[in-house]
Each structure stands twice: as C-alpha cells, then as structure tokens.
Design a protein around this motif. Structure first.
Motif, PDB file in Angstrom:
ATOM      1  N   LYS A 233       0.742  -1.389   0.062  1.00 17.71           N
ATOM      2  CA  LYS A 233      -0.088   0.093  -0.175  1.00 17.71           C
ATOM      3  C   LYS A 233       0.825   1.285   0.026  1.00 17.71           C
ATOM      4  N   SER A 234       2.063   1.254   0.868  1.00 16.94           N
ATOM      5  CA  SER A 234       2.658   2.467   0.828  1.00 16.94           C
ATOM      6  C   SER A 234       3.635   2.597  -0.768  1.00 16.94           C
ATOM      7  N   LEU A 235       3.637   1.694  -1.309  1.00 18.25           N
ATOM      8  CA  LEU A 235       4.122   1.940  -2.801  1.00 18.25           C
ATOM      9  C   LEU A 235       2.948   1.808  -3.938  1.00 18.25           C
ATOM     10  N   HIS A 236       1.694   1.993  -3.239  1.00 19.22           N
ATOM     11  CA  HIS A 236       0.689   2.264  -4.357  1.00 19.22           C
ATOM     12  C   HIS A 236       0.400   0.959  -5.301  1.00 19.22           C
ATOM     13  N   ILE A 237       0.903   0.049  -4.983  1.00 25.81           N
ATOM     14  CA  ILE A 237       0.672  -1.417  -5.574  1.00 25.81           C
ATOM     15  C   ILE A 237      -0.754  -1.639  -5.422  1.00 25.81           C
TER      16      ILE A 237
ATOM     17  N   THR B 124       8.204   2.728   5.570  1.00 22.43           N
ATOM     18  CA  THR B 124       6.920   2.828   4.707  1.00 22.43           C
ATOM     19  C   THR B 124       5.890   3.512   5.704  1.00 22.43           C
ATOM     20  N   GLN B 125       4.800   4.132   5.171  1.00 26.49           N
ATOM     21  CA  GLN B 125       3.767   4.869   5.832  1.00 26.49           C
ATOM     22  C   GLN B 125       2.645   3.828   6.489  1.00 26.49           C
ATOM     23  N   HIS B 126       2.494   2.463   6.046  1.00 27.05           N
ATOM     24  CA  HIS B 126       1.672   1.839   6.551  1.00 27.05           C
ATOM     25  C   HIS B 126       2.166   0.580   7.305  1.00 27.05           C
ATOM     26  N   PHE B 127       1.350   0.014   8.181  1.00 26.00           N
ATOM     27  CA  PHE B 127       1.647  -1.290   8.489  1.00 26.00           C
ATOM     28  C   PHE B 127       0.215  -1.839   9.147  1.00 26.00           C
ATOM     29  N   GLY B 128       0.423  -3.200   9.424  1.00 26.77           N
ATOM     30  CA  GLY B 128      -0.682  -3.978   9.663  1.00 26.77           C
ATOM     31  C   GLY B 128      -1.873  -3.907   8.693  1.00 26.77           C
ATOM     32  N   TYR B 129      -2.872  -3.602   8.759  1.00 33.07           N
ATOM     33  CA  TYR B 129      -4.206  -3.711   8.115  1.00 33.07           C
ATOM     34  C   TYR B 129      -4.353  -2.586   7.370  1.00 33.07           C
TER      35      TYR B 129
ATOM     36  N   VAL C 269       0.158   4.488   9.882  1.00 28.21           N
ATOM     37  CA  VAL C 269       0.802   4.812  11.149  1.00 28.21           C
ATOM     38  C   VAL C 269       1.857   5.848  11.153  1.00 28.21           C
ATOM     39  N   ALA C 270       2.210   6.024   9.880  1.00 27.61           N
ATOM     40  CA  ALA C 270       3.584   6.990   9.755  1.00 27.61           C
ATOM     41  C   ALA C 270       3.319   7.837   8.643  1.00 27.61           C
ATOM     42  N   PRO C 271       2.251   8.883   8.720  1.00 26.48           N
ATOM     43  CA  PRO C 271       2.016   9.637   7.525  1.00 26.48           C
ATOM     44  C   PRO C 271       3.155  10.486   6.886  1.00 26.48           C
ATOM     45  N   LEU C 272       4.119  10.527   7.691  1.00 28.16           N
ATOM     46  CA  LEU C 272       5.069  11.563   7.100  1.00 28.16           C
ATOM     47  C   LEU C 272       6.374  10.903   6.643  1.00 28.16           C
ATOM     48  N   ALA C 273       6.378   9.414   6.751  1.00 29.99           N
ATOM     49  CA  ALA C 273       7.416   8.679   6.420  1.00 29.99           C
ATOM     50  C   ALA C 273       7.533   8.654   4.709  1.00 29.99           C
ATOM     51  N   ARG C 274       8.611   8.547   4.402  1.00 30.69           N
ATOM     52  CA  ARG C 274       8.804   8.515   2.727  1.00 30.69           C
ATOM     53  C   ARG C 274       9.755   7.276   2.345  1.00 30.69           C
ATOM     54  N   VAL C 275       9.579   6.528   1.409  1.00 36.30           N
ATOM     55  CA  VAL C 275      10.490   5.275   1.176  1.00 36.30           C
ATOM     56  C   VAL C 275      11.720   5.738   0.662  1.00 36.30           C
ATOM     57  N   ASP C 276      12.010   6.991   0.205  1.00 33.19           N
ATOM     58  CA  ASP C 276      13.213   7.203  -0.569  1.00 33.19           C
ATOM     59  C   ASP C 276      13.678   8.622  -0.136  1.00 33.19           C
ATOM     60  N   ASP C 277      13.261   9.107   0.892  1.00 31.73           N
ATOM     61  CA  ASP C 277      14.047  10.044   1.487  1.00 31.73           C
ATOM     62  C   ASP C 277      15.405  10.250   2.292  1.00 31.73           C
TER      63      ASP C 277
END
Length: 299
Positions: free
Chosen positions: A96-100, A202-207, A211-219
């Motif tokens: 989900k954090s990668l918009h797949i 990543t921004q998401h975990f669980g279902y 949980v981390a709206p300010l996280a970025r996978v490539d910052d």
C-alpha cells in the motif's frame, strides 16, 4: 523471472481459490515456486535465486515480502534482483505504501507495465525491514502469534488488552536528523516514557493502518513517532490513529541512525515478532532495493 508464492498466506488463499491460482499460473511471468516451508527456508531460497534471477516476485503478505527482501539483501549480489509484489496476504501494508493495487489482476498488470523505483530500508540487528515498532503494537504482535486465532481477529483480540499495558521507558540517541519544526541536528538524546514507538520507512503497517503519514520510502531518513498516551487513550483514539490524524499531535523525528535502549522492549518488524530487547541500533539503508511500482496515473 521467478515468483515465490506463500501457500499459507491469508488462510491458504492460494490453495483454496482455484480460479485465482489458475489465473496467476496463466498470467505471472517466469517460474512459479510454491514450496513455502518456513521463514528461514524462504530467505535461503531467495538468496540462492538472487544469484541467477533478474526479478523475484513475492506473492503473499507482509511476512512473505519481508522474507524475500531479507533473502535478496543477504545474497550480497550486485546488482540486486528487482522485487515484484502480488498481494495475497491479509495485511499487505508494504504494497500500500508503494501504491501497488490490492486487486490481483491490477497487481499483475503492474508487473508487466510498471517502473522500477529505488527505495530505502531499515537495518537493525542483522535484519532488514520496511516498518518496525517498539512497545504496545509489538506486544500485541507477540501475543497474537502465541494464540490460535488467526489474522485480523487475533490482532483485535489482543489489542483489547492494551489498557492493561504499562508504558515503556526508553532512551533514544538520534544521529543526523530533523526534529520538530524542521530543525536539523547532528546528534540528539531523548529519555521518554512511551506507549508505542514507531520507526518506519513505509507509511503503513498492519491492515492498511496509516501509522507513519510523514514517512517516505526514498527520503534517506528513518521516520520516528513517539506515542505518549495511556492504554485507554490509545485504544479509544484508534480511529484517528488508523487514518494518521493522531500522529500530528505526537513527538516526531527523522534520523539516519537510532540507538534505542530500554528494559525488555518488545520489538516487531514487518508485522512479525522479533525479540524482547535491551539495545537496538537502527540505520537507514539508502536506495537498497528496486521495486516494480505502478506508473504515474495508473488505473
């Protein structure tokens, strides 16, 4: 190309749904392997495959994806194979954090028409991860894996015990980061009492929990959120927490390294229990992995 399928994911979805299995067999590129046994088997299999494959597709939930990533990193090959994702699990937060897309046909379409995106990962104690937590959510994860209720209902059952949890006292040493109001620092030491501490890429975990709206996978930074609430407050405010709104009122930092100390700290990563720890060193692995992601405007 090779695809590793976890036949146990989402209550054995691969085994139960014949039409889905037939669809994937007809539409996935490359070889399909569904001889999943356990975590270490998957990691070793992927490490071996990484030496001969260009693309490795993980078909399963967050645990399967985590094991495939671990195998790719442990292979130490260069260049590393590219990761593809088919979401067969019950959580699927990483995708989900990668918009797949969650829908299988759309996820397959991404494999054929997507682009390669370089992402960072978290490294700690010999493991790699997209998301981790210390405290209440990790304790729930430990308890869920110890009881026989599978999937979401197992998590809900154990999460209802959160008001009985005591806060954890931790010491954090952050290196090369950004604090509140965007102030940069080279080093920062904090001593806090927390109910939960989330360290994410990543921004998401669980279902699909944001949980981390300010996280970025490539910052280039680890994203750190400190939840300083009581168990009752945490549980009753969960709808706000789930949609990433409560996090706006919690302490938040970014750093390239985190040294964390405490007594018997429950630690989970990628939705699975790790250990009760006293000292953990987290660091960001820059541009560690290429993942096949949807192109801009993908439908």
């Amino acid at each position: 190309v090779v695809c590793l399928i976890n036949p146990k994911a989402a209550n054995r979805k691969w085994r139960r749904r014949r039409r889905l299995r037939r669809y994937l067999q007809n539409n996935l590129p490359g070889e399909i392997i569904d001889t999943h046994q356990d975590k270490q088997f998957t990691i070793k299999t992927v490490a071996a495959l990484s030496r001969e494959k260009d693309v490795i597709i993980a078909a399963g939930g967050d645990g399967t994806i985590a094991d495939v990533i671990q195998g790719i990193i442990e292979s130490q090959v260069s260049p590393r194979p590219i990761l593809g994702i088919i979401p067969l699990g019950s959580g699927n937060a990483f995708r989900k954090s990668l918009h797949i897309p969650r829908l299988i046909p759309l996820a397959v379409k991404v494999l054929h028409h997507g682009y390669f995106r370089e992402i960072d990962l978290i490294q700690f104690n010999g493991q790699v991860a997209g998301f981790t937590s210390i405290g209440a959510t990790a304790e729930v994860t430990f308890r869920k894996y110890a009881n026989p209720t599978p999937g979401l209902w197992g998590h809900i059952k154990e999460a209802l015990q959160m008001p009985n949890f005591s806060p954890w006292k931790i010491k954090l040493h952050l290196i090369d980061g950004v604090g509140p109001e965007g102030k940069k620092f080279s080093e920062l030491t904090l001593e806090e009492r927390i109910f939960d501490c989330v360290i994410n890429k990543t921004q998401h975990f669980g279902y699909s929990w944001l949980v981390a709206p300010l996280a970025r996978v490539d910052d280039g930074y680890l994203d750190i959120t400190l939840f300083q609430l009581s168990g009752w407050q945490y549980l009753l405010s969960f709808p706000l927490n789930y949609f990433g709104l409560l996090q706006k009122f919690q302490k938040h930092y970014k750093a390239k390294e985190v040294y964390l100390q405490g007594k018997n700290l429950p630690l989970q990563y990628n939705g699975e229990p790790f250990a009760y720890c006293q000292n953990v060193h987290f660091q960001v692995l820059l541009r560690a992995l290429k993942v096949i992601c949807p192109p801009f405007g993908f439908i």
